[in-house]
Design a protein around this motif. Structure first.
Motif: not given
Length: 286
Positions: A63-66, A89-90, A97-98, A109-110
């Motif tokens: 997620g962080y890469i995206e 996608q992220a 993720s936890t 992201c939002l």
């Protein structure tokens, strides 16, 4: 050794020792260094190396890469549609993720999806920004909350929803926000208050606005003061201040057009280069 050289050592080490998780993180850090230095194309290349290397089980890292790739697309290219895809996608990875930081990045992201949609003139911008604000308020992320509230106030104002624009702007002012790049919400509050005939309140807000002595500050001061004068019925000062603001605006518009033209040319060149690299890559696979 510098931080950059240490990261290069890490990349080389993990490339030969088979730890994909640590290799992906090394690529990620290398990309971040390149981005900080303004080497955005190189940064994107390392982020994509990280994307291709990270194990499927490393949900937060994926997620962080995206997220970082999406930020670069926002910076590099004219269209924000690719950035939106990457942010979504992220967002999906962060929701799965936890990791304790996942909720923070969901809000980011939002909010960024909302900002991208706003650039595209889409009504979806407001939906995503409000979703982001709900997350930011839930976790106490005041920095992002203020940024996205400022964006919302602009959307409300330019869609003639002055009551909502004033409410959001005054909330930011009451919180004494001082760490934003743009203080347009003060101008929006002044305009909305002047429209309501609340002259003293409009003047008080204008006096509270941070002033840095730039040409843009001077123009906004003229425009805000003109609105107050008009609301008072002082048309002489209204025309005088409007004319002063217009002169400054013309000068700024010329400078802005030159800067935007250069920015668009750079982004267009980036897109052409990206397309050519993809064409060569496709030829090599034939």
């Amino acid at each position: 050794a510098t931080g950059d050289s240490l990261i290069n050592i890490a990349v080389d080490y993990y490339r030969h020792h088979g730890d994909k998780q640590l290799l992906a993180r090394s690529y990620l850090f290398k990309g971040a260094v390149c981005s900080r230095l303004g080497h955005n194309e190189e940064a994107l290349r390392y982020y994509k190396e990280a994307e291709n290397t990270v194990p499927d089980t490393s949900i937060f890292t994926k997620g962080y890469i995206e997220f970082r790739i999406a930020q670069l697309y926002q910076t590099l290219y004219i269209s924000d549609s690719t950035a939106i895809i990457r942010y979504k996608q992220a967002l999906d990875f962060f929701r799965r993720s936890t990791n304790c930081q996942s909720r923070h990045y969901q809000g980011a992201c939002l909010g960024e999806i909302g900002c991208c949609y706003d650039m595209l003139g889409s009504d979806s911008a407001e939906i995503y920004l409000n979703e982001s604000l709900a997350v930011c308020e839930e976790i106490g992320d005041t920095v992002n909350a203020c940024r996205y509230m400022s964006k919302l106030s602009i959307i409300y104002y330019y869609s003639n929803r002055y009551k909502e624009a004033k409410t959001v702007s005054m909330k930011l002012i009451d919180q004494s926000v001082t760490d934003l790049d743009d203080y347009q919400f003060y101008d929006i509050a002044v305009s909305c208050l002047a429209r309501e005939g609340k002259i003293d309140s409009a003047r008080l807000v204008l006096a509270q606005k941070p002033y840095f002595g730039t040409a843009l500050d001077s123009m906004n001061l003229c425009v805000d003061s003109a609105e107050i004068a008009q609301a008072q019925g002082d048309m002489l000062n209204y025309y005088r201040l409007s004319y002063q603001g217009l002169l400054i605006s013309d000068s700024l518009e010329y400078q802005s057009m030159q800067s935007q033209l250069k920015d668009i040319e750079e982004k267009y060149d980036n897109q052409l280069l990206n397309a050519e690299n993809q064409r060569i890559k496709n030829q090599n696979f034939r």
